[in-house]
Write an enzyme that holds these catalytic residues in place. Structure first.
Site, PDB file in Angstrom:
ATOM      1  CB  CYS A  55      -0.964  -0.024   1.193  1.00  0.00           C
ATOM      2  SG  CYS A  55      -2.312   1.174   1.061  1.00  0.00           S
ATOM      3  CG  HIS A 107      -3.489  -3.506   3.029  1.00  0.00           C
ATOM      4  ND1 HIS A 107      -2.694  -3.123   4.099  1.00  0.00           N
ATOM      5  CD2 HIS A 107      -3.905  -2.357   2.426  1.00  0.00           C
ATOM      6  CE1 HIS A 107      -2.638  -1.813   4.147  1.00  0.00           C
ATOM      7  NE2 HIS A 107      -3.373  -1.316   3.140  1.00  0.00           N
ATOM      8  CD  GLU A 155      -1.373  -6.423   5.221  1.00  0.00           C
ATOM      9  OE1 GLU A 155      -1.514  -5.230   5.578  1.00  0.00           O
ATOM     10  OE2 GLU A 155      -0.850  -6.750   4.132  1.00  0.00           O
TER      11      GLU A 155
END
Length: 518
Positions: free
Chosen positions: A384, A488, A490
């Site tokens: 990001c 993102h 994750e």
């Protein structure tokens, strides 16, 4: 032919000679040598002996009650004749067995049945034995004893098992006789010049070695240049130098093994929480932290995660000599996590709104950190804000607000935060095509209102938004691995049914970290 046959083979026809002797068994009947008394006896004594033998014959029933004792000398002569007869019969049977075996071998090689050849050889051997026995019987008639031949001329010797004898010379003429009627000529003894028998040692076997002969190695057995230890100029110092070099290589190999087996250490840049004006407690302090999901995502591949704090340059409360290059030296890779906006001052622009000032302090800290890891040859992955910082680090610019600067673009952020998503497309030449085989489009989350505007120097576009073409991933092509993604990863569940599973992206980042940590 056996060489143990006596020259004066005795007569056959004794009771002991009528019993067949197995082929291959040792001949226990030994001919007794004639005594001196036998050689010097008179014709009168021979006549008396013959008369006593006739009188003692059981053929005459009238003589059964008037049998006189046999002369011991006649008994010895009879025993000697029987022994010679048995020896002659045994020798003849051995010769017949050898002839039959050779005839069978010759028949199998010439294409005729071995039994027919063996029958022919047996018939010939039987005739030979009968003739020899008849001659022997006629020769012993002078002694006065009456014997019958052991083998009659018309009798055929039965086949006997093969014995371990040298092969005889066999000559076959198939062209002169039809199939099945080939004449087999068995020689009595194999010539010495014929082919070597099976199992015999090769020529020269057992000879003493010749140590004076020069036997140089093949031309390709030695290297083009002789090794150093074979050179004439080799000295004690050169030997000592080779030992030291070998020890050094051993130490380096051990150190390299420890490095390759060591668990990876990945550094994560810190998020910075600046103190609020007039606030008390923690709100009045500078906080540095990392988001839990990004640490757990990296640790899912069994690596160690270290948050890299900022360092003091201008003598703060507790100055130290630790610099960011020390982290780049001891860590294996860098992950730039998301957070606050990049300040427009960092890419030489003025803020278009007071709402988007960005974090200039964090920009300076992460740009130095990025520079140190790239200089060390370590991989870098930006998430990001990290993707935007990589673009700015190489001279690119950003859209300060997508909705304001690109009114036709779709929404890239809303109140749902990590639940907001959109499609991305991997263009031709993207390395993401190799990480995700067979995927050209995917669904990712979207939590950003800034984006890449002008592409930085030596950067490639790795992914774009499927709806509006906003750049979603970049890669620096002059380093092993320096890549940034706008989403993102994750927040993507591994193996999820809808969002892109970004495990291959993490694995590629860690693989390069292992390859470049020396």
């Amino acid at each position: 032919m056996s060489e143990n046959k006596p020259e004066n083979a005795g007569t056959t026809g004794s009771p002991s000679a009528a019993t067949p002797t197995p082929t291959g068994a040792p001949n226990t009947a030994t001919a007794l040598p004639p005594s001196h008394e036998d050689a010097t006896r008179s014709p009168a004594k021979d006549a008396a002996t013959e008369e006593a033998t006739v009188r003692s014959s059981t053929d005459d029933p009238l003589s059964a009650s008037s049998v006189t004792p046999e002369d011991p000398r006649s008994a010895r002569l009879r025993d000697a004749a029987e022994a010679r007869s048995a020896a002659a019969e045994s020798t003849a049977r051995q010769e017949a067995a050898v002839h039959e075996r050779d005839a069978r071998r010759a028949g199998s090689h010439a294409g005729i049945p071995g039994t027919q050849a063996g029958t022919q050889a047996g018939a010939r051997a039987g005739a030979h034995v009968g003739t020899q026995a008849g001659t022997t019987s006629a020769g012993t008639g002078a002694t006065g004893a009456k014997f019958e031949p052991a083998v009659k001329p018309a009798q055929v010797v039965k086949p006997v098992p093969l014995v371990s004898e040298p092969p005889a010379d066999v000559s076959i003429s198939p062209a002169s006789a039809p199939f099945g009627a080939v004449d087999v000529d068995v020689a009595t003894e194999a010539p010495a010049t014929t082919a070597r028998a099976a199992g015999s040692p090769p020529p020269g076997f057992g000879a003493a070695p010749d140590f004076s002969a020069a036997n140089p190695p093949p031309p390709n057995a030695l290297p083009p240049t002789p090794p150093r230890y074979l050179r004439q100029s080799d000295s004690a110092w050169s030997v000592f130098g080779r030992i030291i070099a070998a020890r050094a290589r051993q130490l380096f190999d051990r150190a390299g093994q420890r490095i390759t087996q060591r668990t990876l250490r990945i550094g994560v840049s810190a998020r910075i929480f600046h103190p609020e004006p007039g606030a008390m407690g923690l709100r009045g302090k500078t906080l540095q932290y990392l988001e839990e999901s990004i640490a757990h995502w990296v640790m899912s591949r069994d690596v160690l995660v270290f948050m890299i704090p900022t360092v003091g340059h201008q003598g703060m409360l507790h100055p130290s000599n630790i610099r960011l290059r020390d982290y780049a030296k001891h860590l294996d890779g860098l992950l730039l996590q998301g957070g606050a906006d990049v300040s427009p001052q960092t890419y030489a622009e003025a803020a278009s709104s007071h709402e988007w000032p960005g974090d200039r302090v964090r920009d300076m800290y992460e740009l130095e950190l990025l520079h140190e890891f790239i200089e060390s040859g370590k991989p870098v992955l930006g998430v990001c804000r990290g993707c935007q910082l990589i673009n700015v680090a190489f001279g690119g610019t950003l859209y300060q607000d997508i909705a304001t600067d690109v009114p036709t673009a779709g929404a890239h952020v809303n109140e749902n935060y990590d639940q907001h998503r959109h499609g991305v497309h991997f263009p031709d030449g993207s390395t993401l095509l190799n990480m995700f085989p067979g995927r050209r489009d995917a669904i990712v989350n979207s939590i950003h209102h800034q984006a890449v505007k002008t592409l930085g120097r030596d950067l490639n576009i790795e992914a774009v938004s499927a709806s509006d073409g906003i750049i979603e991933a970049v890669r620096y092509r002059r380093a092993p691995f320096v890549m940034g993604v706008q989403w993102h990863p994750e927040f993507h569940r591994a193996g999820g049914p809808e969002l892109l599973d970004c495990t291959p992206l993490l694995d590629t980042f860690l693989r390069v970290a292992r390859e470049t940590r020396f």
